[in-house]
Design an enzyme around this catalytic site. Structure first.
Site, PDB file in Angstrom:
ATOM      1  CB  CYS A  83      -0.881   0.155   1.112  1.00 39.42           C
ATOM      2  SG  CYS A  83      -1.861   1.463   1.383  1.00 39.42           S
ATOM      3  CD  GLN A 275     -16.512 -10.081  15.105  1.00 35.86           C
ATOM      4  OE1 GLN A 275     -15.463  -9.248  14.802  1.00 35.86           O
ATOM      5  NE2 GLN A 275     -16.368 -10.813  16.298  1.00 35.86           N
ATOM      6  CG  PHE A 304     -19.968  -9.990  26.400  1.00 37.05           C
ATOM      7  CD1 PHE A 304     -19.907  -8.606  27.112  1.00 37.05           C
ATOM      8  CD2 PHE A 304     -19.432 -10.999  27.298  1.00 37.05           C
ATOM      9  CE1 PHE A 304     -19.263  -8.743  28.301  1.00 37.05           C
ATOM     10  CE2 PHE A 304     -19.094 -10.983  28.416  1.00 37.05           C
ATOM     11  CZ  PHE A 304     -18.981  -9.830  29.115  1.00 37.05           C
ATOM     12  CD  GLU A 325     -24.671  -6.336  24.006  1.00 40.95           C
ATOM     13  OE1 GLU A 325     -24.344  -5.155  24.243  1.00 40.95           O
ATOM     14  OE2 GLU A 325     -23.817  -7.536  23.251  1.00 40.95           O
ATOM     15  CB  CYS A 398     -10.998  -9.005  20.164  1.00 41.99           C
ATOM     16  SG  CYS A 398     -12.016  -8.120  21.672  1.00 41.99           S
TER      17      CYS A 398
END
EC number: 2.1.1.190
Length: 447
Positions: A83, A275, A304, A325, A398
């Site tokens: 890039c 996502q 979650f 949630e 994550c």
């Protein structure tokens, strides 16, 4: 005359120091890890085995950070970043390494941090979940700056609020990357260009969507220009002011995204989390079903759960699945979607998952649990989760540091780490995701 010690001048002296380093690994944040005079030094932009002259930019008691002044030897697999914006844009950090090497280094970092923080070693390593190397990202935020009569669209520079102007992005889904230059050309002549905070680009099942964050009301001629652009390019143009609306000022209907294999599609609105890598997300869902092996008659919890990314895919696998949630609007959206699809075995509940265990009937007699927390992990959940004694706990992480910390709690409660696998959700970046399956059994409990 008395001479007084100056900590500031001493610190400045140390930070001007130039040293030579050869790192031995990458950490879970994509930084090269080296040692100098018994202290760990973190250096972005290097690969293990490379030598470089560096300058300290932060010097703490237990560690230091440095920037590269000059590489004196290169890793045999180092490549030129494809890039042209890489040197200035803060979006990617690892384009100088082939994707295969990136994944190997990420898996090593995952193993190291989980072992260090939890004391656990997986009984089985799963094959990494992979997707396309390029054009995988179906969501991005473009910063906007009006400067000296020119509108700049781009991404933030690493560690800075300054924008790097870009005309394309090789990790952004092609239908979105191809909009960057036309959007700049659309907005630049309009008076609203001075009042645009940012642009949110996303690729939904309905097609490309652009949300213009506008800091003043939209004028009629501007509305017409945006509408013509959207119609000619097949793009849904939305405005985020005090509220999210379409160009006519009406409330926006929920959008949807594909989770593969003909599964029910979750509903979302811009601003909701989902996502960004669609291919890898579908692979995660398939692996979750394979690892959990939900059975008819079982009860499962999806903590979650967001808008039901995993919950909807698991519909029909167990007698009862409850998505939990902490964002009320997403709970309502998930409930409405389940009702629309006639999925009576699904329930969605609101609960603050950062505090004490919810006092709710749905916490009883749970057979399996899936949790997909944010980067901070789930420290408020782990103690009461383990006391439910589910036979399978699938943790989608994550942040490997949070996984290691939370995994230690499960280990202390008699769970073993039966499977662990890398999820390469964000190629060319330092982000490292993983899936870990915990099951009851003999385990070396961390101290």
């Amino acid at each position: 005359m008395a001479q007084f010690y100056s900590a500031k001048s001493n610190k400045t002296k140390h930070l001007s120091q130039k040293i030579s380093l050869t790192p031995t690994a990458l950490d879970h944040q994509g930084q090269a890890v080296a040692e100098h005079q018994g202290k760990v030094v973190f250096v972005p932009g290097l690969l293990p085995g490379e030598s470089a002259q560096v300058q300290l930019v932060e010097n703490k008691a237990r560690f230091a950070r440095a920037k590269v002044l000059k590489r004196t030897s290169d890793h045999p697999q180092r490549i030129a970043p494809p890039c042209p914006h890489f040197a200035r844009c803060g979006g990617c950090q690892l384009q100088f390494a082939p994707t295969g090497l990136q994944r190997d280094l990420k898996q090593q970092a995952l193993a190291q941090v989980v072992s260090k923080l939890s004391g656990l070693t997986p009984e089985q390593w799963a094959e990494p979940l992979l997707g396309p190397d390029w054009h995988y990202r179906r969501r991005a935020r473009l910063g906007c700056r009006y400067d000296a009569g020119e509108l700049v669209l781009g991404f933030r520079q690493e560690g800075s609020n300054r924008l790097t102007a870009i005309d394309h992005c090789p990790v952004l889904a092609e239908p979105l990357s191809e909009l960057i230059t036309p959007l700049q050309q659309l907005l630049a002549p309009l008076k609203l260009a001075r009042h645009v905070g940012h642009l949110d680009l996303m690729l939904a099942s309905e097609g490309p969507v652009v949300v213009v964050r506008l800091l003043r009301p939209l004028r009629e001629e501007e509305r017409e220009a945006l509408a013509a652009f959207g119609q000619s390019r097949g793009v849904q143009m939305l405005i985020q002011g005090d509220a999210l609306t379409d160009l006519s000022g009406q409330a926006v209907a929920p959008l949807h995204y594909d989770i593969g294999e003909g599964r029910p599609q979750p509903a979302f609105l811009p601003g909701d989390f989902f996502q960004v890598n669609g291919v890898v997300n579908q692979a995660m869902i398939s692996q979750a079903i394979e690892w959990l092996q939900p059975q008819p008659g079982e009860k499962g919890l999806d903590l979650f759960c967001g808008g039901g990314n995993f919950t909807l895919a698991l519909a029909g696998q167990s007698a009862e699945i409850i998505g939990v949630e902490g964002v009320p609007a997403m709970v309502e959206r998930a409930r409405a979607r389940a009702a629309e699809l006639g999925l009576e075995q699904l329930r969605f509940e609101y609960a603050d998952l950062n505090g004490e265990a919810p006092k709710a009937q749905w916490l009883k007699d749970v057979d399996w649990v899936l949790l997909d927390p944010a980067r901070a992990g789930a420290p408020g959940v782990m103690e009461w989760l383990a006391k439910l004694r589910p036979s399978r706990i699938l943790y989608v992480a994550c942040n490997p540091a949070s996984l290691g910390r939370d995994g230690k709690v499960l280990a202390q409660q008699g769970y073993r780490l039966s499977r662990l696998g890398l999820v390469d959700m964000f190629p060319h970046t330092h982000h490292l995701e993983s899936m870990a399956l915990f099951e009851p059994g003999n385990n070396k409990h961390p101290k």
